[in-house]
Design a protein around this motif. Structure first.
Motif, short mmCIF file in Angstrom:
data_model
loop_
_atom_site.label_atom_id
_atom_site.label_comp_id
_atom_site.label_asym_id
_atom_site.label_seq_id
_atom_site.Cartn_x
_atom_site.Cartn_y
_atom_site.Cartn_z
N LYS A 73 36.35 10.44 -39.52
CA LYS A 73 35.01 10.83 -39.97
C LYS A 73 33.98 10.48 -38.89
CE LYS A 73 36.49 12.34 -43.85
NZ LYS A 73 36.51 13.81 -44.08
N GLU A 75 30.76 10.26 -38.98
CA GLU A 75 29.65 9.38 -39.36
C GLU A 75 30.02 7.90 -39.30
OE1 GLU A 75 29.19 13.18 -41.85
OE2 GLU A 75 30.81 11.79 -41.34
N TYR A 110 28.16 3.01 -40.70
CA TYR A 110 27.97 4.44 -40.45
C TYR A 110 26.76 4.64 -39.54
CZ TYR A 110 30.22 4.36 -45.12
OH TYR A 110 31.02 4.09 -46.20
N ILE A 112 24.03 7.40 -39.63
CA ILE A 112 23.51 8.53 -40.39
C ILE A 112 22.26 9.06 -39.70
CG2 ILE A 112 22.66 9.33 -42.63
CD1 ILE A 112 25.57 8.44 -42.68
N TYR A 254 33.67 10.01 -50.49
CA TYR A 254 33.03 10.05 -49.17
C TYR A 254 31.76 10.91 -49.22
CZ TYR A 254 32.43 10.04 -44.16
OH TYR A 254 31.91 9.86 -42.90
N ILE A 258 28.00 9.37 -48.33
CA ILE A 258 27.14 9.96 -47.29
C ILE A 258 25.85 10.48 -47.90
CG2 ILE A 258 26.96 11.77 -45.55
CD1 ILE A 258 28.79 9.42 -44.80
N SER A 259 25.96 11.11 -49.07
CA SER A 259 24.77 11.61 -49.75
C SER A 259 23.83 10.47 -50.12
CB SER A 259 25.20 12.38 -51.01
OG SER A 259 24.06 12.79 -51.74
N LYS A 262 22.16 9.03 -46.93
CA LYS A 262 21.10 9.91 -46.44
C LYS A 262 19.85 9.80 -47.31
CE LYS A 262 23.89 13.32 -43.98
NZ LYS A 262 24.28 14.75 -43.83
#
Length: 267
Positions: A73, A75, A110, A112, A254, A258-259, A262
């Motif tokens: 991944k 990120e 991560y 982002i 995942y 990530i959502s 963000k």
């Protein structure tokens, strides 16, 4: 099936005694019960050995799959599935409630959109009986802690705790009630308790976009606790599950992480 060493020892003792009794001269009518008990004990031990080996193999296979999944991944900048986070430090930061026992793992960092972030799974428990040193524990929090590292103009920390979580934070109610504020958002006031020593900072920070984000997070998770400082945003969510731990839910987990990151990046 949970491992129970005492039960295993009991069956081993029964098995040994049964075998010894078979070699002692005794009436024939007690041989059958002894043989039956021996067979039950042997079957139990065989099942335990098989189950333990199967679980170990499954665990290794799952970990390898998750490892390969995460390393691909873009990120993700680093991950350690065994690394724990300092729950006591997070408690002192006001992000976690009081606990007697903590367990955390799966520390992942991560990038982002150029912002450094992290997530970790965490479980907190309280003793059922304070008088018993090794008494039973009950889980009070199972979920995630997220962190966003970023610079802001905030001069004074802001603590934002949902109504579902406030009963766990007696220290907040005791130490911060005098600096609890009401915001311009009725929904935010109904969903959260906001604490700060600098109202101007808080009102500037809680703009319409952030208020909408906070209310959306509340609708989805209920138990949410957030600490915002000049350099860091910490978010604890009681999701009642671990994330990125099961093969069948990896993709959805995942996407959700990530959502969230963000979204949190905007806080």
């Amino acid at each position: 099936m949970k491992k129970n060493p005492k039960l295993h020892i009991f069956f081993i003792i029964i098995l040994i005694l049964s075998i010894i009794l078979l070699f002692i001269k005794s009436p024939t009518n007690i041989h059958f019960p002894i043989i039956l008990i021996s067979l039950i004990a042997m079957m139990y031990m065989a099942i335990i050995i098989w189950f333990t080996k199967t679980q170990d193999d499954l665990s290794k296979e799952t970990l390898e799959f998750i490892y390969n999944f995460l390393k691909d991944k873009e990120e993700i900048t680093s991950f350690d599935l065994n690394q724990s986070i300092d729950a006591l430090e997070l408690y002192n930061e006001g992000i976690l409630p009081y606990f007697d026992s903590s367990y955390s793992k799966d520390y992942i960092t991560y990038n982002i959109d150029g912002v450094e972030t992290f997530s970790t799974n965490i479980l907190l428990s309280l003793k059922q009986n304070e008088e018993l040193e090794d008494g039973m524990y009950r889980d009070i929090f199972k979920g995630q802690v997220f962190g966003i590292f970023r610079e802001s103009n905030l001069q004074t920390p802001i603590k934002i705790t949902s109504n579902e979580g406030i009963d766990y934070f007696n220290n907040l109610k005791k130490d911060y009630d005098d600096i609890k504020i009401e915001t311009a958002s009725i929904d935010l006031n109904n969903n959260y308790n906001v604490y700060t020593k600098n109202k101007i900072d808080a009102f500037t920070y809680l703009n319409p976009e952030r208020i909408e984000i906070l209310n959306d997070i509340y609708k989805k998770y209920g138990f949410v606790n957030i600490t915002v400082t000049k350099e860091l945003v910490l978010i604890a969510i009681k999701s009642n599950k671990y994330i990125l731990e099961e093969i069948k839910t990896l993709d959805n987990d995942y996407i959700e992480v990530i959502s969230l990151l963000k979204t949190f990046k905007k806080l």
